[in-house]
Write a protein that holds these residues in place. Structure first.
Motif, mmCIF file in Angstrom:
data_model
loop_
_atom_site.group_PDB
_atom_site.id
_atom_site.type_symbol
_atom_site.label_atom_id
_atom_site.label_comp_id
_atom_site.label_asym_id
_atom_site.label_seq_id
_atom_site.Cartn_x
_atom_site.Cartn_y
_atom_site.Cartn_z
ATOM 1 N N TYR A 134 46.895 33.546 63.189
ATOM 2 C CA TYR A 134 45.955 33.229 62.116
ATOM 3 C C TYR A 134 44.592 33.002 62.769
ATOM 4 O O TYR A 134 44.359 31.974 63.409
ATOM 5 C CB TYR A 134 46.434 31.975 61.388
ATOM 6 C CG TYR A 134 45.657 31.577 60.154
ATOM 7 C CD1 TYR A 134 45.884 32.209 58.929
ATOM 8 C CD2 TYR A 134 44.733 30.533 60.187
ATOM 9 C CE1 TYR A 134 45.206 31.816 57.778
ATOM 10 C CE2 TYR A 134 44.045 30.132 59.049
ATOM 11 C CZ TYR A 134 44.287 30.782 57.848
ATOM 12 O OH TYR A 134 43.611 30.387 56.703
ATOM 13 N N ILE B 146 46.425 37.885 61.078
ATOM 14 C CA ILE B 146 45.504 37.668 59.957
ATOM 15 C C ILE B 146 44.150 37.316 60.546
ATOM 16 O O ILE B 146 43.998 36.299 61.228
ATOM 17 C CB ILE B 146 45.994 36.542 59.032
ATOM 18 C CG1 ILE B 146 47.332 36.920 58.390
ATOM 19 C CG2 ILE B 146 44.958 36.256 57.945
ATOM 20 C CD1 ILE B 146 47.902 35.849 57.477
ATOM 21 N N CYS C 219 47.298 29.544 65.506
ATOM 22 C CA CYS C 219 45.995 29.529 64.831
ATOM 23 C C CYS C 219 44.901 29.280 65.857
ATOM 24 O O CYS C 219 44.904 28.261 66.553
ATOM 25 C CB CYS C 219 45.983 28.437 63.759
ATOM 26 S SG CYS C 219 44.361 28.161 63.018
ATOM 27 N N VAL D 113 53.736 30.591 64.291
ATOM 28 C CA VAL D 113 52.356 30.767 63.852
ATOM 29 C C VAL D 113 51.433 30.189 64.921
ATOM 30 O O VAL D 113 51.635 29.076 65.400
ATOM 31 C CB VAL D 113 52.085 30.068 62.501
ATOM 32 C CG1 VAL D 113 50.604 30.154 62.132
ATOM 33 C CG2 VAL D 113 52.932 30.686 61.403
ATOM 34 N N LEU E 5 46.042 27.821 55.547
ATOM 35 C CA LEU E 5 47.091 27.745 56.565
ATOM 36 C C LEU E 5 48.233 26.866 56.089
ATOM 37 O O LEU E 5 49.411 27.213 56.260
ATOM 38 C CB LEU E 5 46.508 27.209 57.873
ATOM 39 C CG LEU E 5 47.499 27.040 59.031
ATOM 40 C CD1 LEU E 5 48.140 28.368 59.415
ATOM 41 C CD2 LEU E 5 46.798 26.398 60.240
#
Length: 309
Positions: A188, A216, A115, A113, A134
């Motif tokens: 993210y 996302i 971000c 992931v 998150l």
């Protein structure tokens, strides 16, 4: 200041004086002031974060969002064989922010992931809800926190320390979204600038890499609807090119969290669509420059916050 460690109780760590900063890049973006965070204030901030996580966890929005995310990831596995099937029995999610170390041994996915642009969650309510989501996202997909990388040029020293003590990895450099991947990765990027999405697509402009990408963030369809076609084609070439190859699933609607997650969608790039494009489609991808872009919306590498006197 206080922080949530990766695998233990909430604790107090030594305070570290911050400096007031301003945020202004070549596009004239405003910058919130960052004040010194005392130990007591740090505890209050971390308490608000924990309360936000629990509020979101118990909301109908998260129930619907969790189902949507699980459905997309499982569908992605079925369509591309790139992701393992993920299931999380109802009622068995961790009950607190503390990361369970044995999750690593039972993790059902190798999904990383990344971000970008979550903002100043110590002072912004919107950013705090996005950070809370998150946390819940990592829980429901059983992704170890050290598999989550974060960056925002506005992170304060307190915020960086908090995230690190939560077990996450804070990137040192401003990548401008230009992070190449070599394994299945979820980005993210809620409410980020269009150039950040465009840069990400450029850096991974191949059927192999995009097939391993879930994103996302702001709806690509929404960008297409709002931007004049000439601007989309000129400034955001890769978003423009990928639109026809993208499968987009909108986040659930929620009147309570409209300002926080509005226009948010999960984007995936099915292998079947990607490999149908001729090799010429992927070749000669030029790095975006945005020389004619009037509103870049991102802080570029080398542009720093300045001290406020």
């Amino acid at each position: 200041m206080s922080a949530c460690p990766a695998g233990g109780e909430w604790k107090t760590i030594s305070k570290k004086k911050g400096i007031k900063k301003g945020r202004e890049n070549i596009r004239g973006m405003p910058c919130p002031e960052v004040e010194f965070v005392s130990v007591a204030e740090g505890k209050r901030i971390q308490q608000r974060i924990q309360e936000t996580v629990e509020e979101l966890r118990n909301s109908e929005f998260w129930t619907d969002c969790d189902e949507t995310i699980q459905g997309v990831v499982n569908m992605y596995h079925t369509a591309t064989l790139a992701f393992p099937s993920i299931s999380f029995p109802s009622g068995e999610a961790p009950e607190s922010l503390e990361y369970k170390k044995d999750n690593k041994d039972h993790c059902q996915t190798t999904l990383d992931v990344v971000c970008y642009g979550i903002g100043n969650f110590s002072s912004s309510v919107t950013s705090r809800y996005q950070l809370a989501l998150l946390f819940l996202l990592l829980e429901t997909l059983q992704i170890p926190r050290d598999g989550c990388l974060l960056f925002d040029p506005l992170f304060t020293e307190w915020e960086k320390r908090f995230l690190k003590d939560c077990g996450m990895v804070v990137l040192k450099d401003n990548e401008e979204g230009k992070r190449p991947i070599n394994k299945p990765t979820l980005f993210y990027m809620i409410h980020c600038g269009k150039a950040l999405y465009n840069n990400l697509l450029w850096k991974n402009w191949s059927s192999e890499k995009l097939a391993q990408t879930i994103l996302i963030g702001n709806s690509f369809k929404g960008m297409e609807e709002r931007l004049p076609a000439r601007v989309l084609q000129r400034d955001y070439t890769y978003i423009n090119h990928i639109l026809a190859l993208t499968e987009e699933t909108a986040f659930p609607c929620s009147s309570r969290y409209t300002d926080v997650f509005n226009d948010t969608a999960i984007h995936q790039f099915p292998t079947k669509k990607l490999i149908a494009k001729p090799s010429e489609f992927w070749e000669g991808a030029a790095e975006p420059t945005y020389q004619e872009c009037e509103d870049l919306e991102i802080i570029q590498k080398g542009i720093k916050c300045f001290s406020v006197t």
